[in-house]
Design a protein around this motif. Structure first.
Motif, mmCIF file in Angstrom:
data_model
loop_
_atom_site.group_PDB
_atom_site.id
_atom_site.type_symbol
_atom_site.label_atom_id
_atom_site.label_comp_id
_atom_site.label_asym_id
_atom_site.label_seq_id
_atom_site.Cartn_x
_atom_site.Cartn_y
_atom_site.Cartn_z
ATOM 1 N N VAL A 10 70.389 41.148 51.605
ATOM 2 C CA VAL A 10 70.293 41.618 50.193
ATOM 3 C C VAL A 10 69.016 42.117 49.774
ATOM 4 C CG1 VAL A 10 71.429 39.558 48.418
ATOM 5 C CG2 VAL A 10 72.951 39.525 50.080
ATOM 6 N N ARG A 11 69.170 42.567 48.887
ATOM 7 C CA ARG A 11 67.918 42.232 48.071
ATOM 8 C C ARG A 11 68.134 42.031 46.733
ATOM 9 N NH1 ARG A 11 64.785 48.526 46.546
ATOM 10 N NH2 ARG A 11 62.628 47.565 45.914
ATOM 11 N N TRP A 12 67.233 41.599 47.018
ATOM 12 C CA TRP A 12 66.604 40.356 45.684
ATOM 13 C C TRP A 12 65.490 40.232 44.341
ATOM 14 C CZ3 TRP A 12 69.894 36.587 44.327
ATOM 15 C CH2 TRP A 12 70.421 36.222 46.198
ATOM 16 N N PHE A 13 65.765 40.620 43.589
ATOM 17 C CA PHE A 13 64.347 41.368 42.269
ATOM 18 C C PHE A 13 64.658 39.698 41.777
ATOM 19 C CE2 PHE A 13 67.137 44.311 43.525
ATOM 20 C CZ PHE A 13 66.026 45.645 43.768
ATOM 21 N N ASP A 14 63.402 39.694 41.373
ATOM 22 C CA ASP A 14 63.082 38.182 40.611
ATOM 23 C C ASP A 14 63.382 38.796 38.848
ATOM 24 O OD1 ASP A 14 63.026 36.557 42.555
ATOM 25 O OD2 ASP A 14 60.806 37.248 42.687
ATOM 26 N N VAL A 15 63.951 38.021 38.005
ATOM 27 C CA VAL A 15 63.837 38.306 36.633
ATOM 28 C C VAL A 15 63.548 36.751 36.106
ATOM 29 C CG1 VAL A 15 66.080 39.771 36.793
ATOM 30 C CG2 VAL A 15 66.097 37.216 36.648
ATOM 31 N N GLU A 16 63.138 37.144 34.415
ATOM 32 C CA GLU A 16 62.616 36.035 33.576
ATOM 33 C C GLU A 16 63.804 35.227 33.583
ATOM 34 O OE1 GLU A 16 60.281 35.523 32.115
ATOM 35 O OE2 GLU A 16 59.461 37.695 33.023
ATOM 36 N N PRO A 17 63.315 33.810 33.887
ATOM 37 C CA PRO A 17 64.743 32.506 34.312
ATOM 38 C C PRO A 17 66.002 32.322 33.448
ATOM 39 C CG PRO A 17 62.129 31.768 34.687
ATOM 40 C CD PRO A 17 61.980 33.010 33.963
ATOM 41 N N CYS A 18 67.032 32.390 33.751
ATOM 42 C CA CYS A 18 68.067 32.380 32.888
ATOM 43 C C CYS A 18 68.883 31.665 32.527
ATOM 44 C CB CYS A 18 68.053 33.820 31.812
ATOM 45 S SG CYS A 18 68.316 34.790 32.867
ATOM 46 N N TYR A 19 69.760 31.755 32.609
ATOM 47 C CA TYR A 19 71.432 31.227 33.131
ATOM 48 C C TYR A 19 72.550 32.156 32.399
ATOM 49 C CZ TYR A 19 75.266 29.564 34.590
ATOM 50 O OH TYR A 19 76.902 29.716 36.027
ATOM 51 N N VAL A 20 72.860 33.257 32.961
ATOM 52 C CA VAL A 20 74.320 34.231 32.952
ATOM 53 C C VAL A 20 75.928 33.660 32.365
ATOM 54 C CG1 VAL A 20 74.808 36.376 32.682
ATOM 55 C CG2 VAL A 20 72.582 36.011 33.451
ATOM 56 N N TRP A 21 76.521 33.358 31.560
ATOM 57 C CA TRP A 21 77.303 33.374 32.284
ATOM 58 C C TRP A 21 78.438 34.101 32.707
ATOM 59 C CZ3 TRP A 21 79.447 28.743 32.687
ATOM 60 C CH2 TRP A 21 78.423 26.960 31.713
ATOM 61 N N HIS A 22 78.391 35.107 31.644
ATOM 62 C CA HIS A 22 79.510 36.227 31.573
ATOM 63 C C HIS A 22 78.054 37.376 31.876
ATOM 64 C CE1 HIS A 22 81.993 33.537 29.824
ATOM 65 N NE2 HIS A 22 82.402 33.299 30.901
ATOM 66 N N THR A 23 78.455 38.014 32.840
ATOM 67 C CA THR A 23 78.515 40.259 32.921
ATOM 68 C C THR A 23 79.044 40.991 32.175
ATOM 69 O OG1 THR A 23 79.228 40.715 34.887
ATOM 70 C CG2 THR A 23 77.194 39.724 35.163
ATOM 71 N N MET A 24 78.788 42.269 31.935
ATOM 72 C CA MET A 24 79.542 42.615 31.019
ATOM 73 C C MET A 24 79.973 43.787 31.662
ATOM 74 S SD MET A 24 78.540 45.186 27.972
ATOM 75 C CE MET A 24 78.908 43.899 26.322
ATOM 76 N N ASN A 25 78.782 44.526 32.110
ATOM 77 C CA ASN A 25 79.343 45.406 33.444
ATOM 78 C C ASN A 25 78.255 45.466 33.923
ATOM 79 O OD1 ASN A 25 80.662 47.411 34.829
ATOM 80 N ND2 ASN A 25 80.719 49.407 32.986
ATOM 81 N N ALA A 26 77.659 46.573 35.103
ATOM 82 C CA ALA A 26 76.907 47.375 35.586
ATOM 83 C C ALA A 26 77.226 48.971 36.158
ATOM 84 C CB ALA A 26 76.354 46.549 37.178
ATOM 85 N N PHE A 27 75.519 49.323 36.498
ATOM 86 C CA PHE A 27 76.561 50.706 36.591
ATOM 87 C C PHE A 27 74.860 51.592 37.321
ATOM 88 C CE2 PHE A 27 74.993 51.627 32.619
ATOM 89 C CZ PHE A 27 74.077 52.167 32.347
ATOM 90 N N GLU A 28 74.631 52.596 38.731
ATOM 91 C CA GLU A 28 74.047 52.643 39.032
ATOM 92 C C GLU A 28 73.560 53.894 39.122
ATOM 93 O OE1 GLU A 28 75.493 53.974 42.953
ATOM 94 O OE2 GLU A 28 76.061 51.233 43.047
ATOM 95 N N ASP A 29 72.210 54.469 38.464
ATOM 96 C CA ASP A 29 71.870 55.875 38.104
ATOM 97 C C ASP A 29 71.358 56.455 39.586
ATOM 98 O OD1 ASP A 29 69.936 57.849 37.500
ATOM 99 O OD2 ASP A 29 69.939 56.814 35.816
ATOM 100 N N PRO A 30 70.994 57.196 40.472
ATOM 101 C CA PRO A 30 70.705 57.194 42.151
ATOM 102 C C PRO A 30 69.371 58.051 41.447
ATOM 103 C CG PRO A 30 73.156 57.830 41.928
ATOM 104 C CD PRO A 30 73.006 57.050 40.660
ATOM 105 N N ALA A 31 69.670 59.162 40.318
ATOM 106 C CA ALA A 31 67.934 60.387 40.250
ATOM 107 C C ALA A 31 67.278 59.408 39.791
ATOM 108 C CB ALA A 31 69.036 60.311 38.991
ATOM 109 N N ALA A 32 67.319 57.718 38.846
ATOM 110 C CA ALA A 32 66.649 57.404 38.653
ATOM 111 C C ALA A 32 65.923 56.287 39.576
ATOM 112 C CB ALA A 32 67.313 57.001 37.353
ATOM 113 N N GLY A 33 66.907 56.261 40.199
ATOM 114 C CA GLY A 33 66.886 54.745 41.187
ATOM 115 C C GLY A 33 67.160 53.306 40.461
ATOM 116 N N THR A 34 67.991 53.781 39.561
ATOM 117 C CA THR A 34 67.717 52.131 39.418
ATOM 118 C C THR A 34 69.232 51.332 39.545
ATOM 119 O OG1 THR A 34 68.532 53.038 37.178
ATOM 120 C CG2 THR A 34 66.620 52.375 37.756
ATOM 121 N N ILE A 35 69.997 50.378 39.048
ATOM 122 C CA ILE A 35 70.644 49.474 38.594
ATOM 123 C C ILE A 35 71.034 49.130 37.450
ATOM 124 C CG2 ILE A 35 72.589 47.585 39.254
ATOM 125 C CD1 ILE A 35 71.938 48.725 42.162
ATOM 126 N N THR A 36 71.618 49.059 36.269
ATOM 127 C CA THR A 36 71.395 48.365 34.988
ATOM 128 C C THR A 36 72.776 47.836 34.699
ATOM 129 O OG1 THR A 36 70.731 50.239 33.960
ATOM 130 C CG2 THR A 36 71.726 48.839 32.819
#
Length: 448
Positions: A257-283
């Motif tokens: 599993v690849r872990w990414f540190d984020v600013e401390p927070c809590y997230v009750w619910h996600t809206m969505n996520a998606f990949e952009d292979p050209a940019a090398g990102t996951i939003t």
């Protein structure tokens, strides 16, 4: 809000006493004829009239059936779990076997969500097994995917629109703390994978993309000593940190599993996520609060949730994050057809810690532009809005938003049907019922 009534039992959060089956009292406007099916919403409704927390109320499902432009009936029913059958008894006492040290995951409130998969309907709550129910809300019983499910199941599984698979996880209070599952479109569990995390954290939701799942290891942690002393089992821990974990959906047991540190927070619910292979990102998008329960279970001063976006940069291992705006909102949803895929629109509902806010608003976020809103009349509040596509809609947002609403003036509820392409407009239809429908949590539309 009354000083003696906690928020989760005040206003339209209060439980209703009766299970009823009845015809709607009136319809305002015109129900789109193509809406053939049922709208469901689940939520806590303590059978005794009281519970120590919204998480503890017995699950009650509410549904309205629509057919060819008509509203056929409304019905509400409890989910018959062991907690329903033993009102007021301790969940811990019913579920925990001191001799074996095991927890019986059939003991659950089943009060958070309702989803359909492989021809079955499941009432969900993250501390136990799913409970299968029928479309007319009779309880069939706990469901374990033929014994493959040995942990609780999240209340927020994701159905991949491309493969039809159901992706989900379960977290436990002892090792293994986190387990990932993948079920086929026909309901067989085809993958079970332990995810290594250092301790039990309250992981309410997660996200998926076309090729990955994203777990959220956040600073609301299980405190065994606090729970053993009769206190709340969860607390905020600044030392734990916050991170998102990215795992390939079909990865074997040895895949990292690849872990990414984020600013401390809590997230009750996600809206969505998606990949952009050209940019090398996951939003990843969702709703975020800076802290939760830092001062104890009654501390809600950590900030109101707002819509938020995290961009994970896969090449550098860094994260860019920022709010979408500053309007407090919760219950994010997208069109089911865009789940895990690049999308333009997402929807949330305004959020308040007032038991009787002035009104509710539903927000539509155009991720390439501005936010638009539907403002309910003063004294009208609503819950989560569910997107239902038009049968032959040309665009991602061509469809309807459905939500149960409450009219404080009459003390009754109604189903609001909004045009997602013209959100500020008056509802296309309101299906009124002569009873109150409590605010509740989550639900779905099930076509006939």
């Amino acid at each position: 809000m009354s000083e003696t009534v906690p928020l989760h039992l005040a206003g339209n959060n209060a439980p209703v006493a009766d299970e009823v089956s009845l015809e709607p009292s009136k319809v305002v406007g015109e129900i789109p004829a193509e809406l053939n099916g049922q709208f469901f919403r689940n939520g806590p409704n303590p059978r005794t009239g009281w519970s120590p927390h919204s998480f503890a109320g017995d699950g009650m499902i509410h549904t309205i059936a629509l057919d060819g432009g008509r509203a056929r009936w409304y019905r509400n029913r409890y989910v018959r779990t062991p907690l329903y059958e033993h009102p007021g008894e301790s969940r811990f006492a019913l579920a925990f076997d001191a001799e074996s040290g095991r927890i019986d995951y059939r003991v659950t409130t089943a009060n958070t969500h309702l989803i359909a998969h492989a021809g079955r309907l499941f009432a969900l709550e993250e501390g136990g097994f799913p409970y299968e129910v029928t479309p007319d809300l009779a309880t069939i019983g706990p469901y374990t995917f033929d014994g493959a499910l040995r942990t609780p199941m999240t209340a927020h599984p994701k159905t991949c629109p491309s493969t039809g698979e159901l992706l989900f996880f379960g977290y436990q209070l002892r090792p293994p703390y986190l387990t990932y599952y993948r079920a086929s479109p026909t309901g067989e569990v085809v993958q079970t994978r332990t995810v290594d995390v250092p301790r039990a954290t309250m992981m309410h939701d997660f996200a998926i993309t076309r090729h990955h799942v994203i777990f959220m290891d956040l600073p609301v942690v299980f405190d065994r000593a606090q729970a053993a002393a009769g206190g709340p089992p969860w607390r905020w821990d600044d030392a734990h940190g916050a991170r998102f974990g990215v795992l390939a959906r079909t990865a074997g047991d040895d895949a990292p599993v690849r872990w990414f540190d984020v600013e401390p927070c809590y997230v009750w619910h996600t809206m969505n996520a998606f990949e952009d292979p050209a940019a090398g990102t996951i939003t990843v998008t969702g709703t975020r609060v800076p802290t939760l329960w830092r001062g104890g279970a009654g501390d809600l001063e950590g900030g109101l949730p707002v819509a938020y976006r995290w961009t994970l940069h896969l090449r550098s291992g860094t994260v860019t994050e920022a709010p979408l705006d500053d309007a407090p909102s919760e219950y994010p949803r997208v069109a089911d057809a865009t789940l895990g895929l690049p999308h333009r629109y997402g929807y949330t509902t305004s959020f308040s810690l007032d038991a009787e806010p002035e009104r509710s608003e539903i927000y539509a976020y155009d991720l390439t532009g501005e936010r638009t809103a539907h403002r309910f009349p003063v004294g009208h509040t609503c819950g989560e809005a569910v997107f239902v596509p038009q049968a032959a809609g040309p665009g991602e947002n061509t469809g309807y938003l459905l939500t149960f609403a409450h009219d404080r003036g009459t003390g009754t509820g109604y189903l609001a049907i909004l045009d997602a392409t013209d959100l500020p407009a008056r509802p296309l239809a309101e299906v009124h019922v002569p009873v109150r429908i409590p605010a509740g949590f989550h639900g779905n539309w099930l076509p006939s």
